[in-house]
Design a protein around this motif. Structure first.
Motif, PDB file in Angstrom:
ATOM      1  N   HIS A   1     -11.011   3.029  -2.829  1.00 51.81           N
ATOM      2  CA  HIS A   1     -10.745   1.684  -2.312  1.00 51.81           C
ATOM      3  C   HIS A   1      -9.451   1.670  -1.503  1.00 51.81           C
ATOM      4  N   ARG A   2      -8.390   2.288  -2.035  1.00 47.39           N
ATOM      5  CA  ARG A   2      -7.101   2.259  -1.369  1.00 47.39           C
ATOM      6  C   ARG A   2      -7.065   3.194  -0.151  1.00 47.39           C
ATOM      7  N   LYS A   3      -7.782   4.306  -0.243  1.00 47.48           N
ATOM      8  CA  LYS A   3      -7.841   5.211   0.902  1.00 47.48           C
ATOM      9  C   LYS A   3      -8.513   4.523   2.091  1.00 47.48           C
ATOM     10  N   LEU A   4      -9.598   3.790   1.812  1.00 43.91           N
ATOM     11  CA  LEU A   4     -10.277   3.054   2.876  1.00 43.91           C
ATOM     12  C   LEU A   4      -9.350   1.986   3.447  1.00 43.91           C
ATOM     13  N   LEU A   5      -8.627   1.289   2.570  1.00 42.71           N
ATOM     14  CA  LEU A   5      -7.701   0.253   3.024  1.00 42.71           C
ATOM     15  C   LEU A   5      -6.636   0.841   3.944  1.00 42.71           C
ATOM     16  N   PHE A   6      -6.107   2.011   3.596  1.00 45.37           N
ATOM     17  CA  PHE A   6      -5.069   2.651   4.413  1.00 45.37           C
ATOM     18  C   PHE A   6      -5.564   2.842   5.854  1.00 45.37           C
TER      19      PHE A   6
ATOM     20  N   VAL B   1       2.170   3.335   6.215  1.00 38.75           N
ATOM     21  CA  VAL B   1       2.965   4.480   6.664  1.00 38.75           C
ATOM     22  C   VAL B   1       2.490   5.791   6.054  1.00 38.75           C
ATOM     23  N   LYS B   2       2.213   5.782   4.750  1.00 42.38           N
ATOM     24  CA  LYS B   2       1.849   7.026   4.076  1.00 42.38           C
ATOM     25  C   LYS B   2       0.954   6.730   2.887  1.00 42.38           C
ATOM     26  N   PHE B   3       0.006   7.657   2.646  1.00 44.72           N
ATOM     27  CA  PHE B   3      -0.934   7.510   1.531  1.00 44.72           C
ATOM     28  C   PHE B   3      -0.950   8.810   0.728  1.00 44.72           C
ATOM     29  N   SER B   4      -0.894   8.708  -0.597  1.00 43.94           N
ATOM     30  CA  SER B   4      -0.959   9.900  -1.447  1.00 43.94           C
ATOM     31  C   SER B   4      -1.458   9.499  -2.828  1.00 43.94           C
ATOM     32  N   HIS B   5      -1.766  10.502  -3.647  1.00 43.85           N
ATOM     33  CA  HIS B   5      -2.202  10.213  -5.012  1.00 43.85           C
ATOM     34  C   HIS B   5      -1.878  11.404  -5.903  1.00 43.85           C
ATOM     35  N   ASP B   6      -1.736  11.117  -7.186  1.00 45.93           N
ATOM     36  CA  ASP B   6      -1.556  12.151  -8.192  1.00 45.93           C
ATOM     37  C   ASP B   6      -2.136  11.629  -9.497  1.00 45.93           C
TER      38      ASP B   6
ATOM     39  N   ALA C   1      -5.446   5.142 -10.758  1.00 48.26           N
ATOM     40  CA  ALA C   1      -6.134   6.287 -10.161  1.00 48.26           C
ATOM     41  C   ALA C   1      -7.582   5.983  -9.806  1.00 48.26           C
ATOM     42  N   ASP C   2      -8.208   5.062 -10.551  1.00 45.01           N
ATOM     43  CA  ASP C   2      -9.620   4.766 -10.286  1.00 45.01           C
ATOM     44  C   ASP C   2      -9.824   3.964  -8.995  1.00 45.01           C
ATOM     45  N   ARG C   3      -8.747   3.561  -8.349  1.00 38.51           N
ATOM     46  CA  ARG C   3      -8.854   2.807  -7.097  1.00 38.51           C
ATOM     47  C   ARG C   3      -8.636   3.704  -5.880  1.00 38.51           C
ATOM     48  N   TYR C   4      -8.729   5.003  -6.067  1.00 38.97           N
ATOM     49  CA  TYR C   4      -8.440   5.940  -4.982  1.00 38.97           C
ATOM     50  C   TYR C   4      -9.273   5.660  -3.726  1.00 38.97           C
TER      51      TYR C   4
END
Length: 284
Positions: free
Chosen positions: A35-40, A57-62, A30-33
Motif C-alpha cells: 500500500h505504501r510503496k504504491l502511494l510513494f 523523498v525516500k521509501f524503505s522498509h525493514d 510492515a503489513d502495509r508495504y
C-alpha cells in the motif's frame, strides 16, 4: 527526531532534521508495504503534474516497518488562515484546489478495478449495517437513508481514477504564500466525484472556498447530476461517521452528530440536491 501526534493516522510520525533540512518521516506497520510503496509512486506522479505537495523523498522498509520520508512543509494550516482572508481571497484559494484536483484526477485507476456501481453499493450496505448496529441515532436519519436508497442508480457507469481520499482544508497548508496539499494517507481509486465527499469540512469553514473549488473543477457551474451524486456520497459519510467516532469518545461523536444536522439543513431535509453552501450568485 521530534514525534508528531496531530492527526488520525495510525502511522508513527516524526519531524526529522538532517544536514540542516527538515523532513516528515512516517513509519507504517510492515503489513502495509504494498500500500505504501504504491502511494510513494503515486505521490511522485502527482508532483510531476505540477501539484504542490509534501513531496515523497525516500521509501524503505525493514523488519520494524515501512518508512516514507517526505518534504517538511514549513507553513500554516489552511483552516487557520482562511478566517483571516476576505471572501474573494477564500474563493481564489478554492479555485486553486479545484485546479489541483483536476490534475490529480488525470491519474487513471488500475484496469483491474471492479465496477464502481457494484463496489459502492456493497459499501453502502456495509455502512447501513454498521450504523444500524452502533446503537446511536441522529435526528432525521430516516431522510438520509431514504435518499440513499432512492439514488443508488446514480452510481451506474461512473468512471474511476486516483483519489487523494481526504481532500479538504484540514489537509492543506499555506507555505510562503503558496497552497500545499498534504496527507495522502487515505488515497484510493474510485469515482472522481466522490472526492468531494469531504467538502462538508471545507464548506462549513468557508462556503466561498467550497464554491470556488467546484466552479474551477467543472470550469463553470457543476451539473445537476453531480450535485445529486454528491448528496448520496455525503449521506453515506454522515451515517458512517457515527460508528467511526464512537471509539474516540463523546466529543467526536458530538462533532459527527452536529455535522449530520448541518447536512440536513444544507439539503433542506434532503429535498434539494444543491446544498445551501453553494453560492450560485457569488461573482468575482
Amino acid at each position: 527526531m521530534t514525534p508528531i501526534t496531530k492527526g488520525w493516522s495510525k502511522d508513527k510520525k516524526f519531524k526529522v532534521t538532517r544536514d540542516g533540512k527538515d523532513f516528515l518521516l512516517r513509519i507504517s506497520s510492515a503489513d502495509r508495504y504494498e500500500h505504501r510503496k504504491l502511494l510513494f509512486g503515486l505521490m511522485q506522479q502527482v508532483a510531476e503534474l505540477g501539484v504542490p505537495i509534501c513531496d515523497a523523498v525516500k521509501f524503505s522498509h525493514d523488519k520494524d516497518g515501512v518508512h516514507m520520508l517526505q518534504r517538511w512543509i514549513d507553513g500554516e494550516d489552511l483552516e487557520d488562515v482562511l478566517p483571516t482572508l476576505s471572501e474573494t481571497e477564500q474563493y481564489a484559494l478554492g479555485v486553486k484546489t479545484g485546479e489541483y484536483l483536476q490534475k490529480m484526477h488525470t491519474i487513471p485507476a488500475p484496469e483491474t478495478r471492479k465496477d464502481w456501481e457494484a463496489q459502492f453499493n456493497a459499501k453502502i450496505d456495509w455502512i447501513l449495517a454498521q450504523y444500524g448496529d452502533c446503537g446511536l441515532r441522529f435526528d432525521g436519519d430516516e431522510l438520509v437513508m431514504a435518499y440513499i436508497e432512492e439514488n443508488r442508480g446514480l452510481l451506474k457507469n461512473r468512471p474511476q481514477c486516483f483519489q487523494h481520499g481526504d481532500y479538504h482544508i484540514g489537509n492543506m497548508m499555506m507555505e510562503n504564500g503558496e497552497l500545499v496539499i498534504i496527507d495522502f494517507d487515505r488515497y484510493s481509486f474510485g469515482d472522481p466525484w466522490q472526492e468531494f465527499n469531504r467538502t462538508v469540512w471545507s464548506a462549513k469553514a468557508s462556503p466561498h472556498f467550497a464554491t470556488g473549488q467546484l466552479r474551477e473543477y467543472f470550469e463553470g457551474e457543476p451539473p445537476m447530476d453531480f450535485f445529486r451524486l454528491l448528496a448520496l456520497y455525503i449521506c453515506g459519510n454522515a451515517l458512517a461517521a457515527i460508528p467511526w467516532a464512537i471509539p474516540f469518545g463523546q466529543a467526536d461523536v458530538d462533532v459527527m452528530i452536529n455535522q449530520s444536522q448541518d447536512v440536513l439543513a444544507w439539503y433542506n431535509n434532503m429535498k434539494n440536491p444543491v446544498p445551501t453552501w453553494y453560492l450560485r450568485e457569488f461573482c468575482v
